[in-house]
Design an enzyme around this catalytic site. Structure first.
Site, PDB file in Angstrom:
ATOM      1  N   ARG A   1      11.742  -2.475  11.155  1.00 49.30           N
ATOM      2  CA  ARG A   1      10.725  -1.799  11.966  1.00 49.30           C
ATOM      3  C   ARG A   1      10.310  -2.740  13.091  1.00 49.30           C
ATOM      4  O   ARG A   1      10.123  -3.930  12.851  1.00 49.30           O
ATOM      5  CB  ARG A   1       9.486  -1.541  11.100  1.00 49.30           C
ATOM      6  CG  ARG A   1       9.374  -0.156  10.542  1.00 49.30           C
ATOM      7  CD  ARG A   1       8.257  -0.034   9.528  1.00 49.30           C
ATOM      8  NE  ARG A   1       6.910  -0.336  10.014  1.00 49.30           N
ATOM      9  CZ  ARG A   1       5.795  -0.181   9.298  1.00 49.30           C
ATOM     10  NH1 ARG A   1       5.874   0.283   8.048  1.00 49.30           N
ATOM     11  NH2 ARG A   1       4.621  -0.484   9.785  1.00 49.30           N
TER      12      ARG A   1
ATOM     13  N   ARG B   1      -9.343   2.425   9.035  1.00 45.61           N
ATOM     14  CA  ARG B   1      -8.899   1.095   9.429  1.00 45.61           C
ATOM     15  C   ARG B   1     -10.020   0.316  10.124  1.00 45.61           C
ATOM     16  O   ARG B   1      -9.823  -0.811  10.508  1.00 45.61           O
ATOM     17  CB  ARG B   1      -7.762   1.191  10.446  1.00 45.61           C
ATOM     18  CG  ARG B   1      -6.351   1.418   9.885  1.00 45.61           C
ATOM     19  CD  ARG B   1      -5.724   0.188   9.320  1.00 45.61           C
ATOM     20  NE  ARG B   1      -4.368  -0.142   9.701  1.00 45.61           N
ATOM     21  CZ  ARG B   1      -3.257   0.461   9.328  1.00 45.61           C
ATOM     22  NH1 ARG B   1      -3.289   1.559   8.620  1.00 45.61           N
ATOM     23  NH2 ARG B   1      -2.093  -0.026   9.672  1.00 45.61           N
TER      24      ARG B   1
ATOM     25  N   ARG C   1      -0.768  -8.004  13.328  1.00 48.44           N
ATOM     26  CA  ARG C   1      -1.309  -6.945  12.457  1.00 48.44           C
ATOM     27  C   ARG C   1      -2.275  -7.534  11.430  1.00 48.44           C
ATOM     28  O   ARG C   1      -3.282  -6.925  11.097  1.00 48.44           O
ATOM     29  CB  ARG C   1      -0.162  -6.195  11.759  1.00 48.44           C
ATOM     30  CG  ARG C   1       0.590  -5.277  12.725  1.00 48.44           C
ATOM     31  CD  ARG C   1       1.937  -4.852  12.163  1.00 48.44           C
ATOM     32  NE  ARG C   1       1.831  -4.011  10.984  1.00 48.44           N
ATOM     33  CZ  ARG C   1       2.823  -3.837  10.108  1.00 48.44           C
ATOM     34  NH1 ARG C   1       3.980  -4.421  10.279  1.00 48.44           N
ATOM     35  NH2 ARG C   1       2.644  -3.062   9.069  1.00 48.44           N
TER      36      ARG C   1
ATOM     37  N   LYS D   1       0.822  -1.225   0.000  1.00 47.80           N
ATOM     38  CA  LYS D   1       0.000   0.000   0.000  1.00 47.80           C
ATOM     39  C   LYS D   1       0.847   1.263   0.000  1.00 47.80           C
ATOM     40  O   LYS D   1       0.599   2.169  -0.776  1.00 47.80           O
ATOM     41  CB  LYS D   1      -0.884   0.066   1.256  1.00 47.80           C
ATOM     42  CG  LYS D   1      -2.133  -0.735   1.190  1.00 47.80           C
ATOM     43  CD  LYS D   1      -3.112  -0.335   2.289  1.00 47.80           C
ATOM     44  CE  LYS D   1      -2.526  -0.171   3.664  1.00 47.80           C
ATOM     45  NZ  LYS D   1      -1.990  -1.387   4.293  1.00 47.80           N
TER      46      LYS D   1
ATOM     47  N   ARG E   1      11.621  -7.265   5.366  1.00 50.14           N
ATOM     48  CA  ARG E   1      11.760  -5.871   4.951  1.00 50.14           C
ATOM     49  C   ARG E   1      12.766  -5.141   5.833  1.00 50.14           C
ATOM     50  O   ARG E   1      12.797  -5.328   7.049  1.00 50.14           O
ATOM     51  CB  ARG E   1      10.387  -5.209   5.055  1.00 50.14           C
ATOM     52  CG  ARG E   1      10.328  -3.760   4.655  1.00 50.14           C
ATOM     53  CD  ARG E   1       8.919  -3.341   4.331  1.00 50.14           C
ATOM     54  NE  ARG E   1       8.027  -3.310   5.485  1.00 50.14           N
ATOM     55  CZ  ARG E   1       6.754  -2.957   5.404  1.00 50.14           C
ATOM     56  NH1 ARG E   1       6.222  -2.635   4.252  1.00 50.14           N
ATOM     57  NH2 ARG E   1       6.009  -2.942   6.494  1.00 50.14           N
TER      58      ARG E   1
END
Ligand code: AMP
Length: 216
Positions: free
Chosen positions: A161, A88, A172, A13, A127
């Site tokens: 992160r 959300r 999540r 996204k 990532r």
């Protein structure tokens, strides 16, 4: 155009939002980026949001909605915007509708990015971001830096992160299924939903997204 981008964490996204908004010459507004900037700057908002973010939970609506209302009142948003990461949940979707009514406007389209959950965990857990600039993004398997742990672009240190660790990613995803997925039905009922397959290369997904927006 007034666009909402929706999809699970790791659907691409953030990356797609910036590319699409650039092509359409409208601002991309990412609530995650706004929260991270506040965390980095140590503001009261950032301090409040950090605990939720580190656990992979949603920041309470009482904090998030006011932040978005303020941002949507900025002059650069008058000609259109692309929202990434907001709404959300259904309460945020309803609030967004009333904020836009107050501004005398409404959404044109909600673009849903669909991906496979296992693929998402692989994408996110590998990532790595550059400490100097979080738009310099690498991956331990799919986009390896030339020197492990070092940014190809600026030589900065690469890091993971906190909320990209596998356990948090699973949380999540669960939060997405429980709280965010219902907005897809909400927007389908409002006749605003376009859905695209977000598996594939970055360019392929951008082309699919732009084609879906052009159909509107
Ligand atoms: P993102 O960069 O969109 O994955 O967002 C990172 C984190 O910021 C999320 O896991 C949430 O903790 C928080 N966040 C971002 N957008 C929202 C939102 N609309 N409502 C609540 N929390 C949010």
């Amino acid at each position: 155009m007034r666009i909402v981008l929706v999809g699970p964490p790791g659907a691409g996204k953030g990356t797609q939002a910036k590319i699409i908004a650039g092509r359409l010459a409208i601002p991309a507004i990412s609530t995650g980026d706004i929260f991270r900037a506040n965390v980095g700057a140590g503001t009261p908002l950032g301090l409040e949001a950090k605990g939720y973010m580190d656990k992979g939970l949603l920041v309470p609506d009482s904090i998030t909605i006011g932040m978005v209302r303020d941002r949507l009142a900025d002059p650069d948003v008058a000609g259109g915007f692309l929202l990434d990461g907001f709404p959300r949940n259904v309460a945020q979707a309803e609030e967004l509708e009333s904020i836009l009514v107050g501004l005398g406007t409404k959404l044109d389209v909600v673009l849903e990015l669909v991906v496979d959950n296992d693929e998402v965990v692989k994408r996110i857990a590998g990532r790595r971001l550059c400490r100097n600039d979080s738009t310099h993004i690498f991956h331990v398997d799919f986009q390896q830096p030339k020197v492990p742990g070092v940014c190809d672009v600026c030589g900065g240190e690469l890091y993971q992160r906190d909320d990209d660790k596998e356990e948090t990613v699973r949380e999540r995803l669960a939060v997405y299924e429980r709280e965010t997925a219902p907005i897809v039905g909400f927007y389908a009922e409002h006749g605003l939903l376009s859905t695209i397959d977000a598996m594939g290369s970055l360019d392929e997904v951008t082309e699919r997204a732009l084609a879906a927006l052009a159909d509107r």
